[in-house]
Design a protein around this motif. Structure first.
Motif, PDB file in Angstrom:
ATOM      1  N   GLU A 482       0.846  -1.188   0.000  1.00  0.00           N
ATOM      2  CA  GLU A 482       0.000   0.000   0.000  1.00  0.00           C
ATOM      3  C   GLU A 482       0.884   1.242   0.000  1.00  0.00           C
ATOM      4  O   GLU A 482       1.905   1.297   0.695  1.00  0.00           O
ATOM      5  CB  GLU A 482      -0.918   0.011   1.225  1.00  0.00           C
ATOM      6  N   PHE A 483       0.485   2.255  -0.754  1.00  0.00           N
ATOM      7  CA  PHE A 483       1.316   3.442  -0.929  1.00  0.00           C
ATOM      8  C   PHE A 483       0.500   4.701  -0.704  1.00  0.00           C
ATOM      9  O   PHE A 483      -0.566   4.889  -1.295  1.00  0.00           O
ATOM     10  CB  PHE A 483       1.901   3.446  -2.346  1.00  0.00           C
ATOM     11  N   ILE A 484       1.012   5.564   0.165  1.00  0.00           N
ATOM     12  CA  ILE A 484       0.434   6.884   0.398  1.00  0.00           C
ATOM     13  C   ILE A 484       1.412   7.906  -0.151  1.00  0.00           C
ATOM     14  O   ILE A 484       2.530   8.043   0.360  1.00  0.00           O
ATOM     15  CB  ILE A 484       0.176   7.155   1.895  1.00  0.00           C
ATOM     16  N   ASP A 485       1.012   8.626  -1.189  1.00  0.00           N
ATOM     17  CA  ASP A 485       1.912   9.589  -1.828  1.00  0.00           C
ATOM     18  C   ASP A 485       1.809  10.940  -1.133  1.00  0.00           C
ATOM     19  O   ASP A 485       1.328  11.928  -1.707  1.00  0.00           O
ATOM     20  CB  ASP A 485       1.579   9.700  -3.312  1.00  0.00           C
ATOM     21  N   MET A 486       2.284  10.974   0.119  1.00  0.00           N
ATOM     22  CA  MET A 486       2.231  12.208   0.894  1.00  0.00           C
ATOM     23  C   MET A 486       2.943  13.350   0.167  1.00  0.00           C
ATOM     24  O   MET A 486       2.519  14.517   0.252  1.00  0.00           O
ATOM     25  CB  MET A 486       2.860  11.995   2.269  1.00  0.00           C
ATOM     26  N   HIS A 487       4.027  13.039  -0.523  1.00  0.00           N
ATOM     27  CA  HIS A 487       4.795  14.061  -1.235  1.00  0.00           C
ATOM     28  C   HIS A 487       3.890  14.876  -2.148  1.00  0.00           C
ATOM     29  O   HIS A 487       3.909  16.123  -2.117  1.00  0.00           O
ATOM     30  CB  HIS A 487       5.897  13.367  -2.055  1.00  0.00           C
ATOM     31  N   ASN A 488       3.077  14.212  -2.950  1.00  0.00           N
ATOM     32  CA  ASN A 488       2.235  14.927  -3.907  1.00  0.00           C
ATOM     33  C   ASN A 488       0.923  15.417  -3.306  1.00  0.00           C
ATOM     34  O   ASN A 488       0.389  16.444  -3.739  1.00  0.00           O
ATOM     35  CB  ASN A 488       1.975  14.044  -5.121  1.00  0.00           C
ATOM     36  N   ILE A 489       0.398  14.709  -2.309  1.00  0.00           N
ATOM     37  CA  ILE A 489      -0.832  15.182  -1.658  1.00  0.00           C
ATOM     38  C   ILE A 489      -0.562  16.507  -0.951  1.00  0.00           C
ATOM     39  O   ILE A 489      -1.317  17.482  -1.092  1.00  0.00           O
ATOM     40  CB  ILE A 489      -1.376  14.133  -0.671  1.00  0.00           C
ATOM     41  N   SER A 490       0.535  16.555  -0.186  1.00  0.00           N
ATOM     42  CA  SER A 490       0.879  17.810   0.497  1.00  0.00           C
ATOM     43  C   SER A 490       1.315  18.874  -0.499  1.00  0.00           C
ATOM     44  O   SER A 490       0.999  20.069  -0.332  1.00  0.00           O
ATOM     45  CB  SER A 490       2.000  17.555   1.521  1.00  0.00           C
ATOM     46  N   ALA A 491       2.030  18.463  -1.543  1.00  0.00           N
ATOM     47  CA  ALA A 491       2.464  19.431  -2.555  1.00  0.00           C
ATOM     48  C   ALA A 491       1.263  20.043  -3.272  1.00  0.00           C
ATOM     49  O   ALA A 491       1.254  21.245  -3.573  1.00  0.00           O
ATOM     50  CB  ALA A 491       3.405  18.752  -3.540  1.00  0.00           C
ATOM     51  N   ASP A 492       0.251  19.232  -3.556  1.00  0.00           N
ATOM     52  CA  ASP A 492      -0.969  19.755  -4.197  1.00  0.00           C
ATOM     53  C   ASP A 492      -1.621  20.818  -3.312  1.00  0.00           C
ATOM     54  O   ASP A 492      -2.079  21.862  -3.795  1.00  0.00           O
ATOM     55  CB  ASP A 492      -1.959  18.628  -4.452  1.00  0.00           C
ATOM     56  N   PHE A 493      -1.649  20.544  -2.009  1.00  0.00           N
ATOM     57  CA  PHE A 493      -2.236  21.488  -1.056  1.00  0.00           C
ATOM     58  C   PHE A 493      -1.455  22.809  -1.067  1.00  0.00           C
ATOM     59  O   PHE A 493      -2.047  23.902  -1.132  1.00  0.00           O
ATOM     60  CB  PHE A 493      -2.228  20.877   0.339  1.00  0.00           C
ATOM     61  N   LEU A 494      -0.128  22.724  -1.029  1.00  0.00           N
ATOM     62  CA  LEU A 494       0.705  23.927  -0.981  1.00  0.00           C
ATOM     63  C   LEU A 494       0.666  24.678  -2.306  1.00  0.00           C
ATOM     64  O   LEU A 494       0.650  25.920  -2.324  1.00  0.00           O
ATOM     65  CB  LEU A 494       2.142  23.547  -0.617  1.00  0.00           C
ATOM     66  N   ASP A 495       0.648  23.941  -3.407  1.00  0.00           N
ATOM     67  CA  ASP A 495       0.538  24.600  -4.713  1.00  0.00           C
ATOM     68  C   ASP A 495      -0.769  25.391  -4.824  1.00  0.00           C
ATOM     69  O   ASP A 495      -0.806  26.499  -5.353  1.00  0.00           O
ATOM     70  CB  ASP A 495       0.594  23.555  -5.837  1.00  0.00           C
ATOM     71  N   LYS A 496      -1.841  24.798  -4.339  1.00  0.00           N
ATOM     72  CA  LYS A 496      -3.154  25.459  -4.416  1.00  0.00           C
ATOM     73  C   LYS A 496      -3.156  26.772  -3.649  1.00  0.00           C
ATOM     74  O   LYS A 496      -3.804  27.752  -4.055  1.00  0.00           O
ATOM     75  CB  LYS A 496      -4.222  24.516  -3.874  1.00  0.00           C
ATOM     76  N   LYS A 497      -2.394  26.813  -2.539  1.00  0.00           N
ATOM     77  CA  LYS A 497      -2.373  28.011  -1.704  1.00  0.00           C
ATOM     78  C   LYS A 497      -1.382  29.052  -2.199  1.00  0.00           C
ATOM     79  O   LYS A 497      -1.648  30.265  -2.099  1.00  0.00           O
ATOM     80  CB  LYS A 497      -2.018  27.640  -0.255  1.00  0.00           C
ATOM     81  N   PHE A 498      -0.243  28.604  -2.761  1.00  0.00           N
ATOM     82  CA  PHE A 498       0.848  29.560  -2.973  1.00  0.00           C
ATOM     83  C   PHE A 498       1.405  29.621  -4.400  1.00  0.00           C
ATOM     84  O   PHE A 498       2.111  30.584  -4.736  1.00  0.00           O
ATOM     85  CB  PHE A 498       2.010  29.239  -2.027  1.00  0.00           C
ATOM     86  N   ILE A 517       6.908  33.725  -2.641  1.00  0.00           N
ATOM     87  CA  ILE A 517       6.135  32.488  -2.445  1.00  0.00           C
ATOM     88  C   ILE A 517       6.732  31.679  -1.298  1.00  0.00           C
ATOM     89  O   ILE A 517       6.015  31.183  -0.425  1.00  0.00           O
ATOM     90  CB  ILE A 517       6.132  31.653  -3.740  1.00  0.00           C
ATOM     91  N   LYS A 518       8.042  31.554  -1.328  1.00  0.00           N
ATOM     92  CA  LYS A 518       8.728  30.763  -0.299  1.00  0.00           C
ATOM     93  C   LYS A 518       8.495  31.347   1.088  1.00  0.00           C
ATOM     94  O   LYS A 518       8.302  30.616   2.062  1.00  0.00           O
ATOM     95  CB  LYS A 518      10.214  30.704  -0.621  1.00  0.00           C
ATOM     96  N   GLU A 519       8.487  32.662   1.159  1.00  0.00           N
ATOM     97  CA  GLU A 519       8.265  33.316   2.450  1.00  0.00           C
ATOM     98  C   GLU A 519       6.839  33.059   2.948  1.00  0.00           C
ATOM     99  O   GLU A 519       6.627  32.757   4.134  1.00  0.00           O
ATOM    100  CB  GLU A 519       8.494  34.818   2.305  1.00  0.00           C
ATOM    101  N   LYS A 520       5.857  33.129   2.075  1.00  0.00           N
ATOM    102  CA  LYS A 520       4.477  32.858   2.477  1.00  0.00           C
ATOM    103  C   LYS A 520       4.308  31.404   2.918  1.00  0.00           C
ATOM    104  O   LYS A 520       3.631  31.110   3.910  1.00  0.00           O
ATOM    105  CB  LYS A 520       3.516  33.163   1.326  1.00  0.00           C
ATOM    106  N   ALA A 521       4.937  30.481   2.165  1.00  0.00           N
ATOM    107  CA  ALA A 521       4.809  29.051   2.476  1.00  0.00           C
ATOM    108  C   ALA A 521       5.561  28.643   3.727  1.00  0.00           C
ATOM    109  O   ALA A 521       5.325  27.563   4.282  1.00  0.00           O
ATOM    110  CB  ALA A 521       5.295  28.209   1.297  1.00  0.00           C
ATOM    111  N   SER A 522       6.447  29.531   4.190  1.00  0.00           N
ATOM    112  CA  SER A 522       7.300  29.176   5.337  1.00  0.00           C
ATOM    113  C   SER A 522       6.501  28.961   6.617  1.00  0.00           C
ATOM    114  O   SER A 522       7.048  28.421   7.590  1.00  0.00           O
ATOM    115  CB  SER A 522       8.365  30.255   5.558  1.00  0.00           C
ATOM    116  N   ILE A 523       5.232  29.357   6.645  1.00  0.00           N
ATOM    117  CA  ILE A 523       4.437  29.080   7.844  1.00  0.00           C
ATOM    118  C   ILE A 523       4.274  27.568   8.050  1.00  0.00           C
ATOM    119  O   ILE A 523       3.980  27.120   9.162  1.00  0.00           O
ATOM    120  CB  ILE A 523       3.053  29.763   7.782  1.00  0.00           C
ATOM    121  N   TYR A 524       4.478  26.797   6.975  1.00  0.00           N
ATOM    122  CA  TYR A 524       4.372  25.334   7.065  1.00  0.00           C
ATOM    123  C   TYR A 524       5.739  24.660   7.287  1.00  0.00           C
ATOM    124  O   TYR A 524       5.817  23.443   7.385  1.00  0.00           O
ATOM    125  CB  TYR A 524       3.732  24.768   5.798  1.00  0.00           C
ATOM    126  N   PHE A 525       6.783  25.477   7.371  1.00  0.00           N
ATOM    127  CA  PHE A 525       8.142  24.962   7.554  1.00  0.00           C
ATOM    128  C   PHE A 525       8.800  25.695   8.708  1.00  0.00           C
ATOM    129  O   PHE A 525       8.308  26.718   9.180  1.00  0.00           O
ATOM    130  CB  PHE A 525       8.953  25.132   6.268  1.00  0.00           C
TER     131      PHE A 525
END
Length: 561
Positions: A482-498, A517-525
């Motif tokens: 079983e495979f959960i593609d967290m990389h792309n699921i989370s990336a899709d979420f971040l792309d949609k926002k930023f 963009i990187k500065e705005k997304a930094s709230i998740y990092f």
């Protein structure tokens, strides 16, 4: 035939005229094709590790106990004697591995045993586990190491030994064991007989073949009143429980010599055999042991974990700092599995975060962190396997965590920067090992792709689908995990926002736009482009839950409603 006259120190003078390494009747080369003199000199002088009045444990065996000229793994093969000292308290007893490739019960007794016998003192221990090389011709020029099968004390064969150029008498396997026992006891020391390590060979029922020397050694031990450890059976039973793929990687190069995995398994089997023995003669030795009980999470998860009929299933998370970090400061770095309680119903499932910062697939396994999970698993449990951020690092440097890129079952022996040797496998191989281990225990593995980083090439978040993503999917295709593609699921979420659909044609402006963009997304990092803030960890935990639901996963039924 050229015989070697070795200029050795006085303690090794009885080791002259050992033969050159050759292929034996089992199609196995027991010594690596370099200097026998180095092999002898690299073994400790018998008794040289003794601390004050403490006893010494002497190991008597062949290449399955001590492999290669230097016994340091530079040929990718290891003998179990290398790992055996970890099970004994060095402040109470020292362990000396005197095994040498190519030896039989007979040639070890005539060529190597005299120096050990001389060093024995009252209270010492001697483990005798030898016999893989006892077949062949009695008096041939190259080996002259065969013994008479069985335990008959009255059987012997007399002839001219071409190797030693003198008359020689050959006895039965059992009679050589009796000689060791008698001479060990004469010095007030304690003998232990062990059966041989198993070979990678199967009988008609698909089980690992048990060696006939087991019955012979057991008989001699019983009649002589000596402790007997059935190493052949203990390790054989483990191999029987493994997949054929797993059995194969416990050996390397042939069907008899072990990889590091096989050597560690045999060392553990030997230690368990002693530790669990009810023979009172071993009581003093048990008092000098440590690490005999495998480390696991059973005591720290739930009180009813060992009860298969009433316990909650356990979900183990494995990975690096993106899975488990400091996880304490609201404004610090967090691993998403420490926030898994936000998406899972803990009244139905127990959550255990086994991640460790800085680890790769290779170091998570090599440091024993994986074994702790493996030893804990019960049928019905789940394990997430998520690595990648540290795997494509230098292979031989101080951290020694890099792996071979790719998903194929590749391996290579590397000389590390600290002059040790290690067999390193591919990224996909390590993942497949963990997947196979989980299934062996009746638990469910779930492969999870690595978390995305706060990097925004071309105004969209970085996707590593042509490297890690590709390797993950190749492992999924091969194993059906079983495979959960967290990389792309989370990336899709971040792309949609930023994400920005189109960057400016002006290079300087485009660079500024990416920085914004990187500065705005930094709230998740937090602190860098890899590690998540608490908010980012919560987002990744939600991505995991989203992936489970999309898969119709069995684990999804433990999510909060």
């Amino acid at each position: 035939m050229v015989f070697m006259s070795l200029a050795l120190t006085s303690w090794a003078q009885d080791f002259d005229n050992l033969p050159d390494p050759i292929e034996d009747v089992n199609k196995v080369v027991d010594n690596t094709p370099d200097s026998i003199a180095k092999a002898l000199m690299s073994r400790p002088k018998p008794g040289s590790t003794r601390r004050g009045m403490n006893p010494v444990m002497f190991l008597v065996g062949n290449s399955t106990m001590r492999n290669g000229t230097l016994g340091n793994g530079n040929n990718g093969q290891w003998g179990w004697g290398y790992y055996f000292p970890k099970y004994f308290d060095a402040n109470k007893i020292s362990v000396e591995n005197h095994a040498l490739g190519g030896m039989s019960t007979r040639t070890f007794y005539t060529d190597l045993w005299p120096a050990i016998r001389e060093a024995l003192k009252a209270g010492d221990w001697v483990v005798v586990s030898i016999g893989h090389n006892d077949n062949g011709e009695f008096f041939d020029q190259r080996r002259a190491r065969a013994v008479i099968p069985g335990v008959d004390p009255d059987t012997c064969y007399i002839g001219f030994n071409q190797r030693t150029q003198q008359q020689d008498t050959v006895y039965s396997y059992g009679n050589y064991l009796r000689k060791y026992i008698s001479e060990i006891r004469a010095k007030g020391a304690n003998p232990i007989l062990m059966s041989l390590t198993p070979r990678n060979a199967f009988d008609d029922n698909g089980l690992i073949v048990r060696k006939p020397q087991t019955q012979w050694a057991a008989y001699v031990a019983a009649t002589e009143g000596v402790p007997f450890i059935d190493l052949n059976e203990i390790s054989g039973a483990k191999l029987d429980s493994y997949s054929r793929w797993k059995v194969d990687y416990h050996f390397l190069g042939d069907k008899i010599h072990t990889s590091k995995f096989g050597a560690e398994m045999n060392a553990q089997s030997a230690a368990i055999g002693i530790y669990e023995s009810t023979n009172p003669l071993l009581t003093p030795l048990k008092a000098m042991m440590k690490n005999a009980e495998p480390e696991n999470y059973l005591a720290s998860t739930s009180s009813n974990h060992a009860n298969n009929t009433s316990r909650k299933p356990v979900l183990y998370f494995t990975g690096d700092s993106t899975v488990k970090n400091a996880d304490s400061d609201d404004d610090g770095m967090w691993g998403w599995a420490s926030l898994a309680f936000t998406v899972f119903d803990e009244s139905k499932i127990t959550l255990v975060n086994a991640g460790r910062a800085g680890r790769s697939t290779r170091t998570f396994i090599g440091e024993g962190l994986w074994d702790k999970v493996y030893n804990s698993l019960q049928p019905g449990d789940f394990v997430t396997i998520q690595f990648g951020h540290n795997d494509i690092s230098p292979i031989t440097d101080k951290k020694a965590r890099g792996v071979i890129p790719g998903a194929n079952d590749t391996l290579h022996v590397y000389r590390m920067d600290n002059d040790t040797y290690e067999v390193v496998y591919s990224f996909g191989w390590y993942l497949k090992k963990m997947i196979d281990d989980v299934r062996e225990k009746g638990a469910t593995p779930i492969l999870v792709s690595l978390t995305p980083r706060n990097e925004w090439p071309h105004g969209k978040i970085e996707r590593r689908d042509d490297t890690y993503g590709k390797w993950y999917r190749e492992v999924v295709e091969e194993t059906g995990v079983e495979f959960i593609d967290m990389h792309n699921i989370s990336a899709d979420f971040l792309d949609k926002k930023f994400a920005k659909k189109r960057l400016s044609d002006d290079g300087a402006k485009a660079k500024a736009e990416i920085a914004a963009i990187k500065e705005k997304a930094s709230i998740y990092f937090k602190k860098d482009h890899t590690h998540a803030s608490k908010l980012g960890a919560q987002m990744n935990a939600q991505s995991f839950a989203k992936g489970l639901k999309a898969n119709g996963s069995e684990l999804a039924k433990y999510l909060k409603k």
